[in-house]
Scaffold this active site. Structure first.
Site, PDB file in Angstrom:
ATOM      1  N   HIS A 102      35.996  45.548   2.102  1.00 43.73           N
ATOM      2  CA  HIS A 102      35.829  44.199   2.649  1.00 43.73           C
ATOM      3  C   HIS A 102      36.574  43.158   1.820  1.00 43.73           C
ATOM      4  O   HIS A 102      37.028  43.418   0.700  1.00 43.73           O
ATOM      5  CB  HIS A 102      34.343  43.831   2.746  1.00 43.73           C
ATOM      6  CG  HIS A 102      33.623  43.795   1.426  1.00 43.73           C
ATOM      7  ND1 HIS A 102      33.656  42.716   0.580  1.00 43.73           N
ATOM      8  CD2 HIS A 102      32.850  44.720   0.799  1.00 43.73           C
ATOM      9  CE1 HIS A 102      32.930  42.952  -0.498  1.00 43.73           C
ATOM     10  NE2 HIS A 102      32.428  44.171  -0.388  1.00 43.73           N
TER      11      HIS A 102
ATOM     12  N   CYS B 269      30.473  48.324  -3.104  1.00 43.97           N
ATOM     13  CA  CYS B 269      31.515  48.280  -2.081  1.00 43.97           C
ATOM     14  C   CYS B 269      32.874  48.027  -2.739  1.00 43.97           C
ATOM     15  O   CYS B 269      32.955  47.638  -3.900  1.00 43.97           O
ATOM     16  CB  CYS B 269      31.218  47.187  -1.060  1.00 43.97           C
ATOM     17  SG  CYS B 269      29.819  47.569   0.015  1.00 43.97           S
TER      18      CYS B 269
END
Length: 571
Positions: A459, A478
């Site tokens: 992301h 992440c």
């Protein structure tokens, strides 16, 4: 009558007892373990030596079968493949004839001596024992008449080839949940056939090299190894166990390591003071704190020998990948802090990334990009809720509001944190914690989803200044991608090309419009892009080995588990 018969039978049993015992002894001798191969068997007639070597080879293989491959305390050999090789060859010597080494033997010996150039350890392939035998043969003609030494050398060379073939193809690391290469393609029989053909054709080196991965990254790293080996000198050093429950013991290790680097400890002291640690940190370009923490310990452990072990670990990690990678794929290297997009052997995109902190590691995995989400919401993972959110709520029920988070129950309704008795929860909460979409969202304005059990994804980020840092293990797990926009456009364009000549359902300018209007949308990726998230501690770049920080200690762990007892090459 009955008494006489009993007496006669008893007498006969006494007479036959020694015969029975003799038979038992003879049977047990025939079935006892073979004797250990002798060290010296002199053959005066040169024409007879190969016959005697063959006999000794037969005896040696039988002995190894009885000892599960153990020749002596320090040598263990692969009995399965040895049996196949020598049975197929009628136990004739493979590597010598008429008191002379064959060209194949010379080639195999050179492969062992140079095995470090493939990230291997020469000691694993009996270099010391073979060098001693070889040196004796060359220095003294009497040694050439010792058939026992020829037989031992033959077995050791055969075992060296078989073990090296295994290590070059399969590696020495254990198979794990993300291994994609099948070990079943090569068996003892396969390695044995390769050996027989290589000896016949005198193609030892090429037969071993053809077992190695053909992946570009492997070849680049291996090609850089000679320059690395030529530029270093391996010496024994003290390894710093960090983190360690024994802080005193660790500081003694630091003291020894600093002494090896030329720092002089005060007389009678075995541990360094803060002033000495500060001096080392200043010279090493580290934060000057006087304390031994992660970066200082890593710097002290940054030795040529430990780096060679990291190269060995990395080369073996390549052997867990498939023989060929897809024509298109994403490669994420966690210690390298980079993402690469490959298309038909061409790197079309490279991006800095931010990965998980050591406390919240990014997992290694294999998956495929399935969709793109603009202006995503972030549902906080359970692990972060337990470690951070719940303790924060227990201290202050306004914790979520300050963070910009919402508390959602299983009906999908928002709950006020002040109405919940947080003290009764320890291992989790029956709510979702969500951060709404927007420029301040931790996921930034776009994310890439892929199937995995860890609730992680690629992301954008609202902390883009992190990309300016050299050390980027800073996320909750992440992977934050600096070039997220270019990656998204590639995925959309790639889908459009796949859909041609039909009109594509989605275009890149549509994505731009959504982002400009700050709209949340999900775009399916029809041509799903394979994704490999891996932990590779070094790369070969422009002919040199480039090392990355061992952010999770994975290289050190594997090196200690599998390579800790390896002697230095000069020993």
């Amino acid at each position: 009558m009955d008494n006489r018969r009993l007496n006669r039978d008893f007498t006969l049993s006494l007479l036959t007892l020694p015969v029975a015992l003799l038979a038992i002894l003879m049977f047990s001798c025939r079935n006892s373990a073979p004797e250990k191969p002798p060290e010296i068997v002199v053959v005066a007639v040169p024409e007879k030596i190969d016959e005697k070597v063959a006999e000794l080879l037969h005896n040696t293989v039988n002995y190894l079968n009885s000892t599960n491959g153990t020749l002596n305390d320090s040598v263990k050999l692969p009995t399965g493949a040895l049996n196949i090789v020598y049975n197929a060859n009628g136990f004739r010597p493979l590597w010598s004839t008429d008191e002379r080494w064959t060209p194949s033997a010379d080639s195999m010996y050179d492969c062992i001596r140079q095995s470090a150039h493939a990230g291997l350890f020469p000691s694993d392939y009996h270099l010391s024992a073979l060098a001693a035998i070889r040196g004796g043969m060359l220095a003294d003609s009497l040694h050439k008449k010792n058939a026992a030494q020829w037989a031992r050398a033959d077995v050791l060379l055969t075992a060296a080839y078989l073990d090296m073939a295994h290590d070059l193809y399969i590696g020495r690391l254990p198979k794990d949940s993300i291994s994609l290469r099948s070990d079943s393609l090569y068996t003892d029989s396969t390695f044995a056939r390769n050996l027989q053909q290589a000896v016949t054709d005198n193609h030892i080196k090429s037969s071993l090299e053809q077992l190695e991965p053909v992946l570009n990254g492997y070849r680049a790293l291996k090609a850089a190894l000679p320059q690395f080996l030529d530029s270093v000198k391996f010496t024994a050093t003290t390894f710093i166990d960090f983190p360690s429950p024994d802080s005193i013991g660790m500081m003694k290790q630091v003291g020894k390591r600093l002494a090896e680097l030329g720092f002089v400890l005060p007389a009678g002291d075995s541990t360094p003071g803060k002033a000495m640690i500060r001096r080392y940190q200043k010279e090493a370009g580290l934060p000057v704190t006087g304390m031994v923490a992660e970066k200082t310990a890593a710097s002290l452990n940054n030795t040529p020998w430990n780096n060679f072990k990291r190269i060995a670990v990395t080369l073996d990690r390549y052997k867990r990948l498939p023989d060929t990678l897809p024509s298109q794929y994403l490669w994420v290297n966690l210690p390298g802090f980079y993402l690469q997009l490959w298309n038909n052997d061409t790197m079309v995109l490279s991006s800095k990334i931010v990965v998980g902190k050591p406390q919240t590691r990014t997992p290694v995995l294999t998956s495929k990009i399935s969709n793109i989400v603009t202006y995503p919401q972030w549902t906080i993972p359970e692990s972060i809720i337990v470690k951070e959110v719940l303790p924060g709520l227990k201290k202050d029920t306004n914790y979520l509001r300050k963070k910009g988070y919402s508390l959602i129950n299983f009906h999908g309704d928002e709950v006020y944190p002040s109405t919940v008795k947080w003290a009764k929860y320890n291992k989790g909460i029956p709510y979702k914690v969500v951060q709404g979409s927007g420029d301040d969202n931790a996921l930034g304005i776009l994310k890439f989803n892929f199937s995995n059990k860890y609730a992680v994804y690629l992301h954008d980020t609202n902390q883009r200044y992190f990309f300016d840092r050299s050390y980027r293990a800073l996320s909750h797990g992440c992977v934050r991608v600096q070039q997220w926009n270019k990656l998204a456009r590639f995925l959309i364009s790639n889908d459009s090309l796949a859909a041609a000549p039909a009109s594509p359902a989605f275009k890149t300018d549509t994505l731009s419009a959504w982002l400009q209007r700050k709209e949340k949308h999900t775009v399916p990726v029809k041509t799903r892009l394979p994704l490999f998230i891996r932990y590779f501690g070094c790369d070969g770049i422009n002919g040199k080995v480039v090392f990355y920080p061992d952010i999770y200690g994975e290289d050190a762990l594997l090196a200690d588990r599998y390579f800790a007892d390896k002697p230095l090459p000069h020993e």
